[in-house]
Design a protein around this motif. Sequence first.
Motif, PDB file in Angstrom:
ATOM      1  N   SER A   1      -4.008   1.324  -5.577  1.00 28.32           N
ATOM      2  CA  SER A   1      -4.352   0.692  -4.295  1.00 28.32           C
ATOM      3  C   SER A   1      -5.757   0.102  -4.358  1.00 28.32           C
ATOM      4  O   SER A   1      -6.008  -1.012  -3.855  1.00 28.32           O
TER       5      SER A   1
ATOM      6  N   LEU B   1       1.033   4.991  -1.074  1.00 28.74           N
ATOM      7  CA  LEU B   1       0.346   6.189  -1.546  1.00 28.74           C
ATOM      8  C   LEU B   1       1.309   7.348  -1.796  1.00 28.74           C
ATOM      9  O   LEU B   1       0.873   8.446  -2.167  1.00 28.74           O
TER      10      LEU B   1
ATOM     11  N   ASP C   1      -5.295   8.215  -2.676  1.00 32.16           N
ATOM     12  CA  ASP C   1      -4.560   7.614  -3.784  1.00 32.16           C
ATOM     13  C   ASP C   1      -4.518   8.626  -4.929  1.00 32.16           C
ATOM     14  O   ASP C   1      -5.495   8.820  -5.644  1.00 32.16           O
TER      15      ASP C   1
ATOM     16  N   ASP D   1      -5.579  -3.008  -6.696  1.00 32.64           N
ATOM     17  CA  ASP D   1      -4.873  -4.139  -6.083  1.00 32.64           C
ATOM     18  C   ASP D   1      -5.761  -4.882  -5.104  1.00 32.64           C
ATOM     19  O   ASP D   1      -5.654  -6.104  -4.944  1.00 32.64           O
TER      20      ASP D   1
ATOM     21  N   ASP E   1       1.791   0.376   5.703  1.00 35.09           N
ATOM     22  CA  ASP E   1       2.003  -0.593   4.633  1.00 35.09           C
ATOM     23  C   ASP E   1       1.872  -1.991   5.229  1.00 35.09           C
ATOM     24  O   ASP E   1       2.633  -2.348   6.143  1.00 35.09           O
TER      25      ASP E   1
ATOM     26  N   LEU F   1       0.860  -1.181   0.000  1.00 35.16           N
ATOM     27  CA  LEU F   1       0.000   0.000   0.000  1.00 35.16           C
ATOM     28  C   LEU F   1       0.898   1.233   0.000  1.00 35.16           C
ATOM     29  O   LEU F   1       1.326   1.711   1.052  1.00 35.16           O
TER      30      LEU F   1
END
Length: 449
Positions: A399, A304, A392, A402, A315, A302
Amino acid sequence: MTIREIQDLTDQTLGKGERYLAEFDKGTHRDEVIAVLCKLYIMNSSRTFIDSSRLYKDRNGIDPDPKWVEVMRRNYFARIIKLLDEVVTRTPEGEMVDCKVNRLKADTYWHSRQYAKAIAMYKLVLSQCPDVEERDVISCALLNAQIRDRDHSGALSTADAFIDNHVNSDLLPHVLHLRGKALMESGRMEDALVWWKSIEDVIHSAATGNPVVLNGEPVQVSAKCRQDFQRYHEEINFSLGFISFVLGDYSAAEASFRQEMELLKQRQEDQKITNVGQVYMTRTEKVYESLVRLAGNRAPALDLGDGWIANVSLDPLQEQGNVILLLFAPYNNNRYISTLENLQKLYTAHWADGLRVAWIAIPKGKSDLPGQMGKLATAASGLSLAFPVGIDLDADYPSYRDYNCAIGGGTMVAINREGQVVWYKMDPTFRDDSIISFVVRRLLESGGQ
């Protein structure tokens, strides 16, 4: 009669009733007129609010402010209660208020979203008026009010009493569904799974035209009732899959979701699918895809970048050993405020146990991204959120992609201590608070799925 003719007749009747009240302060039939007027006002409330909002927009060129709408609603229903209270004050001391008046008050509180008052009044009607008409309808209204007021214990008691006393009512399919909903919303997921499985055959039999047996006894099911069972037949497998997913049983969840899709596709081919079924087809496909693609697998990174507010990031790859909840949801959207507030409570209560939380939003358009980050920071501050919040900024929203999240919608994702995705919930709302709390406790205590 056409809908327009019915609406015109309603308006004419309301006008005549109001003229009677204005001309006859102490008229012989004043109480009867008030009862008719209030019933019509309750039945006509949605149309009144829609027409009023449309007229406001026509005059001002913009939609009315939500506060304006709320004041309009409050004043509308307050007048109904005032009229009914006038009838109550004329009830001789020592005598019971007319059951129909109390029911109208209960219905008014229901429509005005004063659910605690509606519950009290429905209970009063049921306890004081043993011969009142439509006891099954009143009991179902009480059950709905308890669900909305989050009185899940009371809802279960009401549902059980309904099943004992009104098993042949056309409202049976709704009550069976609401009982399961009460169990789920209260976080009693194992009990909810047992309940849905216990009525699976009842729903299937009713929906497919076969004899229905509940608790070992045959049930008389009307054509209308069977039609209503169709709706729940089109979502029963989703409910079973959803609960299995919450409990961490991926195999059972996958099987239920697959059965749901097969059933709905067949009904679609037969041109028998309902609007509810269409919604569940889209929802099931998304959740099934997420289950197969993500559940039990390592959580994606993750990143950003500069999108994290105040450079406070999270993360999942760096948080192994902790349980993580990720909320992917737009900012400045009232639908998710309660969910964010619940996440903050969970974060505060379980941070020391290893719970980590993050909220990931996306921009509203591509302009003024710094300003949008400022709005997100203001929203997070206003909710006193202590966990990481970000947006994002990438044009492709990696993100969201995913984690297979709908762009612009809300999605909750849970990750276990091993860094694996273990749960996925589309569009979480305040009604899912207990379910989310259940998932958190299960993951913190089990350390696995």
